[in-house]
Design an enzyme around this catalytic site. Structure first.
Site, PDB file in Angstrom:
ATOM      1  N   THR A  95      -3.222  10.254  -1.213  1.00 32.02           N
ATOM      2  CA  THR A  95      -2.197  10.401  -2.250  1.00 32.02           C
ATOM      3  C   THR A  95      -1.226   9.219  -2.149  1.00 32.02           C
ATOM      4  O   THR A  95      -1.158   8.554  -1.111  1.00 32.02           O
ATOM      5  CB  THR A  95      -1.433  11.741  -2.094  1.00 32.02           C
ATOM      6  OG1 THR A  95      -0.849  11.794  -0.799  1.00 32.02           O
ATOM      7  CG2 THR A  95      -2.348  12.935  -2.299  1.00 32.02           C
ATOM      8  N   GLY A 153      -4.567  -3.348   4.360  1.00 32.22           N
ATOM      9  CA  GLY A 153      -5.619  -2.973   3.395  1.00 32.22           C
ATOM     10  C   GLY A 153      -6.977  -2.998   4.083  1.00 32.22           C
ATOM     11  O   GLY A 153      -7.221  -2.237   5.010  1.00 32.22           O
ATOM     12  N   LYS A 223       4.824  -0.599   6.956  1.00 35.04           N
ATOM     13  CA  LYS A 223       3.712  -1.154   7.748  1.00 35.04           C
ATOM     14  C   LYS A 223       4.203  -1.689   9.091  1.00 35.04           C
ATOM     15  O   LYS A 223       3.532  -1.550  10.112  1.00 35.04           O
ATOM     16  CB  LYS A 223       3.026  -2.257   6.949  1.00 35.04           C
ATOM     17  CG  LYS A 223       2.251  -1.713   5.752  1.00 35.04           C
ATOM     18  CD  LYS A 223       1.894  -2.818   4.791  1.00 35.04           C
ATOM     19  CE  LYS A 223       1.063  -2.292   3.627  1.00 35.04           C
ATOM     20  NZ  LYS A 223       0.953  -3.266   2.537  1.00 35.04           N
TER      21      LYS A 223
HETATM   22  N1  HSE Z   1       1.169  -2.465  -2.403  1.00 28.88           N
HETATM   23  C1  HSE Z   1       0.560  -2.797  -1.175  1.00 28.88           C
HETATM   24  C2  HSE Z   1       0.555  -4.302  -1.015  1.00 28.88           C
HETATM   25  C3  HSE Z   1      -0.835  -2.234  -1.160  1.00 28.88           C
HETATM   26  O1  HSE Z   1       0.788  -4.992  -2.019  1.00 28.88           O
HETATM   27  O2  HSE Z   1       0.339  -4.802   0.081  1.00 28.88           O
HETATM   28  C4  HSE Z   1      -1.514  -2.265   0.177  1.00 28.88           C
HETATM   29  O3  HSE Z   1      -0.846  -1.505   1.128  1.00 28.88           O
END
Ligand code: HSE
Length: 336
Positions: A95, A153, A223
């Site tokens: 989500t 990612g 992060k």
């Molecule tokens: N919005 C995030 C980014 C997606 O641009 O890094 C990946 O976590």
């Protein structure tokens, strides 16, 4: 391996496409034959014990906008009922990130852990807000909790630090953890304007559903918190990070730095004590000075020196590949 998918946006659909295109490799190379036994989106959940037909699931989502239109032989009972009572080995929580209270992802993850199911998530909110307690709950319930895609990612930044650099002591790390802002800053470096670049990043599916999370630095903060907890054993949360986003980065500043051989980058850094996210000039010769949606992190280690990992930090397929990686790890753990 029976899977429950919670969230069926860009990443969820990319993951299902990966399952379809990799089914032979997954079976031949890893002995995995995944079945998606339930799938939820914002409107509800469908479940089917023998496994949902994945082509049909994708089609229904595309044409009718929600998985609940899947068909009549499905169960549309409540999501928690499905998490708790469906036979499945892994719950995959996808989500959208909510950094205010982590919901609904946090409650999904807790319910899955309490019912003894392994969990994979790419949702940064719950971990950025409650890393220590979620790790503890996973340990208490003796389940695997994997979240490779929350940072980088598809690029295995967390595994690189945890596995490849094991045995050495990481003293600090810094780098680019947000693809969208890096894409925007790279376009500004080429002379494009901020608004156009942001529109581009949103259309390509890089930006968060709420793009202020990217622009104002919250995504990079989340992060940084996850990485600092996992890699440096810090007990940090979002409020420990000093944050500045890229909203006020002026084109003239970008161009002035360009003349000096620098690019402005949104840099997240951790020295074991201080956590900072802010835009700053980086020499174009520095390995972390990467363009577009790339992420790059340099780890400074006591013995092996500096190590940099670079790769795509956003995108549906890229992030979906991290889920597959986590799934293979869980399969290996179950087997051993
Ligand atoms: N919005 C995030 C980014 C997606 O641009 O890094 C990946 O976590």
């Amino acid at each position: 391996l029976r899977l429950i998918l919670l969230g069926f946006g860009v990443v969820g659909q990319s993951f299902v496409k990966l399952l379809l295109s990799h089914s032979t490799d997954l079976y031949n190379d890893y002995g995995i034959k995944p079945k998606v036994v339930a799938c939820a989106d914002h409107k509800g959940i469908v479940s089917c014990n023998p496994g949902l037909d994945l082509d049909r699931l994708l089609n229904v989502k595309k044409k009718k906008r929600s998985v609940i239109q899947y068909g009549s032989n499905t169960d549309t009972s409540g999501i928690f009922d499905v998490i708790e009572n469906t036979d499945a080995e892994v719950v995959i929580e996808l989500t959208p990130t909510n950094i205010t209270n982590g919901e609904p992802g946090k409650t999904h993850i807790i319910a899955a852990m309490k019912s003894g199911k392994n969990v994979i998530t790419v949702n940064k909110g719950p971990l950025a807000l409650e890393f220590p307690s979620l790790m503890e709950l996973a340990e208490y319930n003796r389940i695997a909790f994997k979240f490779s895609g929350t940072v980088g990612g598809g690029t295995p930044i967390l595994e690189f630090a945890k596995r490849c650099l094991r045995g050495d002591r990481i003293i600090s790390f810094e780098g680019i953890l947000n693809g969208t802002t890096n894409y925007i800053l790279s376009k500004m470096y080429e002379g494009l304007n901020f608004t156009q670049a942001l529109r581009d990043a949103s259309e390509k599916g890089y930006a968060e559903k709420d793009s202020t999370l990217d622009i104002d630095g919250y995504d990079a903060v989340a992060k940084l918190v996850i990485a600092s907890n996992l890699v440096m054993n810090m007990k940090s949360t979002m409020s420990d990070v000093v944050r500045t986003g890229i909203r006020d980065v002026q084109p003239t500043r970008v161009m002035n730095e360009r003349k000096k051989g620098n690019a402005i980058k949104l840099i997240a850094s951790c020295d074991g004590k201080n956590l900072v996210v802010k835009p700053k000039p980086v020499s174009i010769k520095d390995p972390i000075c990467v363009d577009g949606i790339l992420n790059a992190v340099t780890f400074t280690c006591q013995h092996s020196g500096q190590q940099t990992i670079i790769g795509k930090g956003a995108g549906g397929m890229e992030t979906a590949s991290s889920i597959l990686r986590d799934l293979i790890d869980i399969r290996n753990m179950i087997r051993s």
